[in-house]
Design a protein around this motif. Structure first.
Motif, PDB file in Angstrom:
ATOM      1  N   UNK A  27       0.838  -1.195   0.000  1.00 38.75           N
ATOM      2  CA  UNK A  27       0.000   0.000   0.000  1.00 38.75           C
ATOM      3  C   UNK A  27       0.873   1.244   0.000  1.00 38.75           C
ATOM      4  N   UNK A  28       0.274   2.368  -0.391  1.00 32.65           N
ATOM      5  CA  UNK A  28       0.988   3.635  -0.334  1.00 32.65           C
ATOM      6  C   UNK A  28       0.926   4.120   1.102  1.00 32.65           C
ATOM      7  N   UNK A  29       1.903   3.735   1.849  1.00 34.80           N
ATOM      8  CA  UNK A  29       1.861   3.809   3.309  1.00 34.80           C
ATOM      9  C   UNK A  29       1.559   5.209   3.818  1.00 34.80           C
ATOM     10  N   UNK A  30       2.201   6.209   3.272  1.00 34.48           N
ATOM     11  CA  UNK A  30       2.065   7.565   3.804  1.00 34.48           C
ATOM     12  C   UNK A  30       0.646   8.107   3.671  1.00 34.48           C
ATOM     13  N   UNK A  31      -0.158   7.514   2.832  1.00 28.11           N
ATOM     14  CA  UNK A  31      -1.530   7.984   2.632  1.00 28.11           C
ATOM     15  C   UNK A  31      -2.516   7.368   3.624  1.00 28.11           C
ATOM     16  N   UNK A  32      -2.056   6.398   4.397  1.00 31.11           N
ATOM     17  CA  UNK A  32      -2.946   5.669   5.277  1.00 31.11           C
ATOM     18  C   UNK A  32      -2.829   6.116   6.727  1.00 31.11           C
ATOM     19  N   UNK A  33      -3.972   6.223   7.368  1.00 34.08           N
ATOM     20  CA  UNK A  33      -3.986   6.304   8.817  1.00 34.08           C
ATOM     21  C   UNK A  33      -3.652   4.921   9.360  1.00 34.08           C
ATOM     22  N   UNK A  34      -2.852   4.914  10.398  1.00 35.28           N
ATOM     23  CA  UNK A  34      -2.454   3.652  11.019  1.00 35.28           C
ATOM     24  C   UNK A  34      -2.885   3.678  12.477  1.00 35.28           C
ATOM     25  N   UNK A  35      -3.260   2.518  12.970  1.00 39.85           N
ATOM     26  CA  UNK A  35      -3.766   2.465  14.339  1.00 39.85           C
ATOM     27  C   UNK A  35      -3.354   1.175  15.019  1.00 39.85           C
ATOM     28  N   UNK A  36      -3.412   1.232  16.323  1.00 39.95           N
ATOM     29  CA  UNK A  36      -3.285   0.036  17.156  1.00 39.95           C
ATOM     30  C   UNK A  36      -4.595  -0.147  17.923  1.00 39.95           C
ATOM     31  N   UNK A  37      -5.085  -1.362  17.870  1.00 40.97           N
ATOM     32  CA  UNK A  37      -6.223  -1.790  18.675  1.00 40.97           C
ATOM     33  C   UNK A  37      -5.766  -2.958  19.522  1.00 40.97           C
ATOM     34  N   UNK A  45     -12.917  -5.328  20.077  1.00 42.30           N
ATOM     35  CA  UNK A  45     -11.622  -4.728  19.827  1.00 42.30           C
ATOM     36  C   UNK A  45     -11.642  -3.279  20.324  1.00 42.30           C
ATOM     37  N   UNK A  46     -10.607  -2.897  21.042  1.00 43.02           N
ATOM     38  CA  UNK A  46     -10.551  -1.615  21.730  1.00 43.02           C
ATOM     39  C   UNK A  46      -9.491  -0.716  21.077  1.00 43.02           C
ATOM     40  N   UNK A  47      -9.879   0.501  20.801  1.00 42.33           N
ATOM     41  CA  UNK A  47      -8.951   1.473  20.243  1.00 42.33           C
ATOM     42  C   UNK A  47      -7.870   1.821  21.259  1.00 42.33           C
ATOM     43  N   UNK A  48      -6.625   1.871  20.769  1.00 38.89           N
ATOM     44  CA  UNK A  48      -5.506   2.265  21.624  1.00 38.89           C
ATOM     45  C   UNK A  48      -4.961   3.619  21.162  1.00 38.89           C
ATOM     46  N   UNK A  49      -4.550   3.674  19.913  1.00 38.38           N
ATOM     47  CA  UNK A  49      -3.954   4.908  19.399  1.00 38.38           C
ATOM     48  C   UNK A  49      -3.916   4.869  17.886  1.00 38.38           C
ATOM     49  N   UNK A  50      -3.854   6.031  17.272  1.00 38.66           N
ATOM     50  CA  UNK A  50      -3.800   6.114  15.819  1.00 38.66           C
ATOM     51  C   UNK A  50      -2.981   7.318  15.408  1.00 38.66           C
ATOM     52  N   UNK A 108     -11.319   6.312  15.846  1.00 30.40           N
ATOM     53  CA  UNK A 108     -11.302   5.314  16.922  1.00 30.40           C
ATOM     54  C   UNK A 108     -12.161   4.093  16.626  1.00 30.40           C
ATOM     55  N   UNK A 109     -12.805   4.051  15.494  1.00 35.57           N
ATOM     56  CA  UNK A 109     -13.742   2.968  15.196  1.00 35.57           C
ATOM     57  C   UNK A 109     -13.099   1.919  14.291  1.00 35.57           C
ATOM     58  N   UNK A 110     -13.075   0.687  14.782  1.00 29.17           N
ATOM     59  CA  UNK A 110     -12.403  -0.390  14.064  1.00 29.17           C
ATOM     60  C   UNK A 110     -12.973  -0.588  12.657  1.00 29.17           C
ATOM     61  N   UNK A 111     -14.238  -0.368  12.478  1.00 33.83           N
ATOM     62  CA  UNK A 111     -14.860  -0.629  11.186  1.00 33.83           C
ATOM     63  C   UNK A 111     -14.376   0.331  10.096  1.00 33.83           C
TER      64      UNK A 111
END
Length: 126
Positions: A27-37, A45-50, A108-111
């Motif tokens: 994927x074009x990495x820099x264009x994506x929001x990345x998160x940890x759940x 699944x619980x949001x941790x950070x993005x 913050x939403x996994x979906x």
């Protein structure tokens, strides 16, 4: 195809630190929001950070604020989760996720996320 591969989980004592990594490809990495759940058995699944792509800002759950820090290295297509002062309650499977065109109010939403890693187990003992 898109792959997200987490690493760095393990078993530690309360108060210790761990750093998780998530390497992305396809994927074009820099264009994506990345998160940890994170997820524990029987719970959602619980949001941790993005972190938004291209310096768009960082978001973090109150429950880990001041202890966890997320960063990204667009040159390496990798995000990191630095976890300090770990607590027993942080025990979970930690998942990396990538999503395109996520607005801040939905971060913050996994979906909202398109791609997920396989998860890495973090166990904190007392």
């Amino acid at each position: 195809q898109v792959q997200l591969v987490e690493s760095g989980g393990g078993l530690v004592r309360a108060g210790a630190s761990l750093r998780l990594s998530c390497a992305a490809s396809g994927l074009t990495f820099s264009r994506y929001s990345m998160a940890w759940f994170r997820q524990t058995p029987g719970k959602e699944r619980e949001f941790v950070t993005a972190i938004k792509g291209n310096g768009g800002g960082t978001f973090i759950a109150d429950i880990v604020k001041g202890r966890f820090t997320m960063s990204r290295d667009n040159a390496k297509n990798t995000v990191y989760l630095q976890m300090n002062s770990l607590e027993v309650e942080d025990t979970a499977v930690y998942y990396c996720a990538a999503g395109a065109r996520i607005i801040n109010s939905s971060i913050r939403f996994a979906r909202q996320y398109d791609y997920w890693g396989q998860g890495t187990q973090v166990t904190v003992s007392s």
